[in-house]
Design a protein around this motif. Structure first.
Motif, mmCIF file in Angstrom:
data_model
loop_
_atom_site.group_PDB
_atom_site.id
_atom_site.type_symbol
_atom_site.label_atom_id
_atom_site.label_comp_id
_atom_site.label_asym_id
_atom_site.label_seq_id
_atom_site.Cartn_x
_atom_site.Cartn_y
_atom_site.Cartn_z
ATOM 1 N N MET A 1 46.962 46.891 48.289
ATOM 2 C CA MET A 1 46.947 46.374 49.671
ATOM 3 C C MET A 1 47.789 47.140 50.588
ATOM 4 S SD MET A 1 44.657 44.088 50.111
ATOM 5 C CE MET A 1 43.283 44.719 48.969
ATOM 6 N N SER A 2 47.349 47.225 51.828
ATOM 7 C CA SER A 2 48.179 47.929 52.831
ATOM 8 C C SER A 2 48.868 46.849 53.562
ATOM 9 C CB SER A 2 47.385 48.413 53.921
ATOM 10 O OG SER A 2 46.904 47.288 54.845
ATOM 11 N N ALA A 3 49.962 47.145 54.370
ATOM 12 C CA ALA A 3 50.779 46.146 55.133
ATOM 13 C C ALA A 3 50.171 45.751 56.465
ATOM 14 C CB ALA A 3 52.207 46.735 55.281
ATOM 15 N N ARG A 4 48.688 45.829 56.414
ATOM 16 C CA ARG A 4 48.169 45.397 57.667
ATOM 17 C C ARG A 4 47.839 44.061 57.714
ATOM 18 N NH1 ARG A 4 43.609 48.403 60.802
ATOM 19 N NH2 ARG A 4 42.202 47.150 59.735
ATOM 20 N N ALA A 5 47.762 43.158 58.718
ATOM 21 C CA ALA A 5 47.663 41.841 58.491
ATOM 22 C C ALA A 5 46.727 41.210 59.656
ATOM 23 C CB ALA A 5 49.070 41.145 58.876
ATOM 24 N N ALA A 6 46.135 40.267 59.329
ATOM 25 C CA ALA A 6 45.386 39.626 60.372
ATOM 26 C C ALA A 6 45.467 38.043 60.521
ATOM 27 C CB ALA A 6 43.762 39.767 59.734
ATOM 28 N N ILE A 7 45.144 37.448 61.573
ATOM 29 C CA ILE A 7 45.504 35.943 61.918
ATOM 30 C C ILE A 7 43.937 35.417 62.008
ATOM 31 C CG2 ILE A 7 46.350 34.709 63.482
ATOM 32 C CD1 ILE A 7 48.325 37.041 64.497
ATOM 33 N N VAL A 8 43.919 34.289 61.281
ATOM 34 C CA VAL A 8 42.512 33.584 61.669
ATOM 35 C C VAL A 8 43.295 32.133 62.221
ATOM 36 C CG1 VAL A 8 40.920 32.389 60.147
ATOM 37 C CG2 VAL A 8 41.560 34.613 59.431
ATOM 38 N N VAL A 9 42.770 31.951 63.213
ATOM 39 C CA VAL A 9 43.027 30.776 63.895
ATOM 40 C C VAL A 9 41.567 29.555 63.531
ATOM 41 C CG1 VAL A 9 43.365 29.592 66.131
ATOM 42 C CG2 VAL A 9 44.587 31.816 65.550
ATOM 43 N N ASP B 1 51.488 45.802 60.880
ATOM 44 C CA ASP B 1 50.287 46.189 61.641
ATOM 45 C C ASP B 1 49.284 44.963 61.872
ATOM 46 O OD1 ASP B 1 50.044 48.227 63.156
ATOM 47 O OD2 ASP B 1 48.525 49.317 61.962
ATOM 48 N N LEU B 2 48.961 44.557 63.010
ATOM 49 C CA LEU B 2 47.949 43.645 63.079
ATOM 50 C C LEU B 2 46.515 44.108 63.476
ATOM 51 C CD1 LEU B 2 47.224 40.508 63.384
ATOM 52 C CD2 LEU B 2 47.918 40.564 65.648
ATOM 53 N N ALA B 3 45.706 43.827 62.482
ATOM 54 C CA ALA B 3 44.236 44.410 62.521
ATOM 55 C C ALA B 3 43.583 43.725 63.446
ATOM 56 C CB ALA B 3 43.703 44.529 61.134
ATOM 57 N N HIS B 4 43.350 42.452 63.637
ATOM 58 C CA HIS B 4 42.413 41.619 64.285
ATOM 59 C C HIS B 4 42.912 40.117 64.160
ATOM 60 C CE1 HIS B 4 40.342 41.475 60.536
ATOM 61 N NE2 HIS B 4 40.236 39.963 60.849
ATOM 62 N N ALA C 1 37.924 42.581 53.250
ATOM 63 C CA ALA C 1 36.926 43.872 53.645
ATOM 64 C C ALA C 1 37.484 44.958 54.308
ATOM 65 C CB ALA C 1 35.564 43.439 54.089
ATOM 66 N N ARG C 2 38.568 44.185 55.470
ATOM 67 C CA ARG C 2 39.250 45.345 56.225
ATOM 68 C C ARG C 2 40.510 45.978 55.782
ATOM 69 N NH1 ARG C 2 37.259 48.206 59.366
ATOM 70 N NH2 ARG C 2 38.736 48.306 61.126
ATOM 71 N N ASP C 3 40.647 45.442 54.285
ATOM 72 C CA ASP C 3 41.914 45.908 53.804
ATOM 73 C C ASP C 3 43.028 45.514 54.266
ATOM 74 O OD1 ASP C 3 43.097 47.666 51.957
ATOM 75 O OD2 ASP C 3 43.228 49.247 53.175
ATOM 76 N N VAL C 4 43.054 44.187 54.601
ATOM 77 C CA VAL C 4 44.128 43.618 55.192
ATOM 78 C C VAL C 4 45.078 43.004 53.867
ATOM 79 C CG1 VAL C 4 44.856 41.168 56.043
ATOM 80 C CG2 VAL C 4 43.313 43.034 57.306
ATOM 81 N N GLY C 5 46.451 43.196 53.959
ATOM 82 C CA GLY C 5 47.191 42.550 52.892
ATOM 83 C C GLY C 5 47.794 41.244 53.083
ATOM 84 N N LEU C 6 47.538 40.794 54.209
ATOM 85 C CA LEU C 6 48.120 39.455 54.632
ATOM 86 C C LEU C 6 47.469 38.670 55.614
ATOM 87 C CD1 LEU C 6 50.910 37.698 54.319
ATOM 88 C CD2 LEU C 6 51.649 38.872 56.491
ATOM 89 N N VAL C 7 47.180 37.627 55.301
ATOM 90 C CA VAL C 7 46.435 36.722 56.472
ATOM 91 C C VAL C 7 47.042 35.563 56.834
ATOM 92 C CG1 VAL C 7 44.240 35.565 57.146
ATOM 93 C CG2 VAL C 7 44.204 37.430 55.430
ATOM 94 N N VAL C 8 47.402 35.289 58.229
ATOM 95 C CA VAL C 8 48.023 34.134 58.490
ATOM 96 C C VAL C 8 47.050 32.989 59.022
ATOM 97 C CG1 VAL C 8 49.955 33.074 59.591
ATOM 98 C CG2 VAL C 8 50.177 35.481 58.953
ATOM 99 N N THR C 9 46.865 31.865 58.750
ATOM 100 C CA THR C 9 46.202 31.157 59.366
ATOM 101 C C THR C 9 46.960 29.873 60.025
ATOM 102 O OG1 THR C 9 45.933 29.245 57.448
ATOM 103 C CG2 THR C 9 44.471 31.328 57.240
ATOM 104 N N SER C 10 46.012 29.411 61.113
ATOM 105 C CA SER C 10 46.874 28.472 61.746
ATOM 106 C C SER C 10 45.644 27.120 62.011
ATOM 107 C CB SER C 10 47.175 28.952 63.161
ATOM 108 O OG SER C 10 46.764 28.090 64.284
ATOM 109 N N GLY C 11 46.170 26.360 61.598
ATOM 110 C CA GLY C 11 45.308 24.868 61.993
ATOM 111 C C GLY C 11 44.501 24.549 60.752
#
Lengths: 441, 441
Positions: A1-9, A37-40, A60-70
């Motif tokens: 996994m890459s060090a790219r991250a994404a945020i899911v609110v 790096d933040l992908a989206h 699917a976007r090869d994100v290694g870390l997802v942060v969710t809020s809420g």
């Protein structure tokens, strides 16, 4: 996994348009600081299906870390923990010790709102203590615990950091999350970046485009640094991110900007105009007072935003009517009659009046037409005069024609007032005061 | 294709955390008004690959309409038109007539910023006139045209509405976009919803959860209406969406809320506290003035937010220091010494002083501890007194302990001030004035 991250609110109310998400930008900033790096960023409603789809898209976007809020609250539409458990392939279990700790937190609430039934509280308490097996639990700051959930044994996919929606809780739990082993593992392999910000005031964004080109032409290796420009509160921010080894390239770029924009570049260290004004006021031990018309209190509100501002802000007068300008600020009636309420003379009289009436070292005066009504051919909507003055008679007055709607004009006038105050604090003065500007001493 | 929509916001600066997206929430609101279900909002950087992935995800989620914001500017990282063209299977062509119209728009800019080279302007002009074949062009309000791009002949997938990032331009072009045939075709089949909002002040969100349950128990068909609750500026908003045929269900639900929360339900038509205060002031022909301490100008700023506010706002005094409270507002020194600057007596003296010094019909006084410093055991951070008073001696004073950080405490104090002003305007009065509260008449 890459060090790219994404945020899911998550939050159906955020899709309704009445509420803006504040967590995404804050988390983005934190990730940037960590060099991740933040992908989206994705905002979805409180529907299990939509949330799961958003998580799967991250994978699917090869994100290694997802942060969710809420979605960690007590109501039935708070589904995040469960959805994340499913996504990571982990079963949900009741953590009884956690349930007890949440009960402890809820006890005072129960006394405060006696109308809430014990049943309601017990149910939501229990719900919030059901967590994915093997997740790291982040102790609640409000009532909801956060989670760090790695993919189940034998699965691939991102690690998910689950945080509650209320910004204060989210921020506190984030600080805990980044300390966990599971988090560290998820961001292994990140590049360490430096980030620098230049701020310019009074330069159109298109001119910086030319400067980037000029830097390239001057031999600066622009491919080695990543530049983002944006206009924020009528200031131009130039943010550059680069790998540590490319610090020289950045310095060369910075030198080009400095050379081309000596008048508009006011911050080389990312400090804001507010930072600079406060630092100068404190350093020089000076106090300030405001008399403002079209900004209606915004200049005073902005000057008092910071803790401890009572050390340098004495207060202000919102002189909306001409009567108040005369009676409370001491703007001479003759000035109002001869030059009008929106004039350099009135702006100066407001600055001088604020200073003398409140006993301050420095005065700010703002008057203008914020619109949408009240404009004329000679003084269209957006015409604003700002004056600053000091005890020694030094003063700066500027007229400007600001674009935008009422709120934008008010906000931009406030920013201009801070910039003039900074210039005054740095010793700049208008060459000669006009004879017509006399007001209170 | 369904009538579900998605929003794709582009802008690397929005992933940096320093800038929050304002377009997503605004577009979400507009889509809601049209009865178009919003599946998600995605924010991606200015990278063709990420943008394309976001669009493809929309298609995978069975979205019929995508609205994009940003990426139409003159710089190389403005890629949206091209990416959308590719996504919709349409080639890019130079629209020469459009190029000419953009040139026309740029002419004054060219005079304003003589530093810009003709070459730069020509290149960005041309770039912005390259559009997908068969797209509907929305005439620029700034310099960037918008687009409505249906999938190419023989392809399926969403129609994409491409809008520029600056909010003013985006809003203007949105109004044009919804009139186009291509847009109409994309949202065929949407359900028409009604939407209503109730606003409550002073009720914790968890209590509304019980009320929803109570309504269900009382036989209201809660499955037929879709309710979202959220806290916004320390008010509780209850938004209900329902198909037109279910208006009766909504009315039954509303009756339950009205019955259970008579004191906190203040708006049944979605009107905000600001709306109501302004309407009452105008209706009764009364003027207001403010003397505020911890809010530092925010109450005055909020009262003057609206066009035409000079009809009912005379102005205010930001009395940050005790000297200003005494000298400008007329708070008796004895009051400050005996009760302290943060006390009901000082709040009342501020309200009365604002009224008398500015010659207003109504006065507002705010004093409190916004923190983070300055709290004590007796008066912790968040302790705020708000007073409102009228010429006839009628007054309301409230003490509160607000949660949150400095900015939140200041904002919530402002909201409380507006609510007390509303109550005063509706004829409510505190039963008896305390003897200790005397101040200016």
């Amino acid at each position: 996994m890459s060090a790219r991250a994404a945020i899911v609110v998550t939050g159906t109310e955020l899709l309704g348009g009445r509420v803006s998400d504040r967590n995404g930008p804050w988390l983005a900033d934190r990730l940037g600081e960590l060099g991740v790096d933040l992908a989206h960023v994705t905002i979805v409603g409180d529907r299990a299906e939509d949330m799961l789809a958003a998580l799967e898209w991250c994978a699917a976007r090869d994100v290694g870390l997802v942060v969710t809020s809420g979605g960690l609250g007590p109501t039935a539409d708070d589904l995040t923990a469960e959805v994340v458990g499913r996504f990571c392939g982990r079963e949900m279990v009741l953590d009884e010790a956690l349930e007890e700790r949440i009960a402890e937190i809820l006890r005072p609430l129960r006394n405060r709102w006696p109308g809430l039934s014990g049943e309601t509280i017990r149910a939501s308490n229990r719900k919030q203590a059901v967590v994915p097996v093997g997740a790291t639990v982040l102790e609640p700051v409000g009532t909801a615990p956060g989670l760090v959930v790695p993919p189940a044994e034998g699965r691939t996919g991102p690690t998910v950091v689950v945080l509650p929606g209320p910004p204060r809780e989210l921020r506190a739990l984030w600080a805990v999350a980044v300390q966990t082993e599971a988090f560290e593992r998820a961001i292994v392999g990140r590049t360490v970046y430096e980030q620098r910000m230049l701020r310019l005031y009074g330069l159109p964004e298109s001119q910086i485009v030319e400067t980037l080109r000029a830097a390239e032409a001057a031999g600066v290796d622009m491919g080695a640094i990543e530049i983002t420009t944006c206009v924020h509160r009528s200031e131009l921010e130039v943010v550059t991110r680069y790998e540590v080894g490319n610090a020289d390239v950045y310095r060369a770029f910075e030198a080009v900007v400095r050379e081309r924009h000596p008048d508009t570049l006011y911050s080389e260290d990312g400090s804001s105009i507010d930072d600079q004004v406060v630092a100068l006021l404190v350093e020089q031990g000076l106090s300030v007072a405001v008399a403002e018309s079209c900004t209606g209190g915004l200049v005073a509100a902005r000057l008092t935003e910071r803790p401890g501002s009572s050390a340098y802000v004495l207060g202000g007068i919102v002189a909306y009517s001409n009567e108040v300008k005369e009676a409370l600020v001491g703007v001479p009636q003759a000035t109002l009659v001869e030059y009008g309420a929106v004039s350099s003379e009135t702006a100066l009289a407001l600055a001088d009046g604020a200073r003398s009436r409140l006993g301050a070292d420095l005065g700010i005066g703002v008057t203008g037409i914020a619109g949408p009504d009240g404009g004329s051919e000679e003084k269209p909507v957006g015409t604003v005069w700002v004056a600053v003055s000091a005890r020694d008679g030094g003063r700066i007055v500027r007229q400007t024609r600001l674009p935008g709607n009422r709120a934008e004009i008010r906000d931009r006038s406030t920013t201009l007032a801070l910039h003039l105050l900074r210039r005054l604090l740095l010793g700049e003065r208008d060459a000669a005061s006009t004879g017509a500007s006399a007001a209170a001493p």
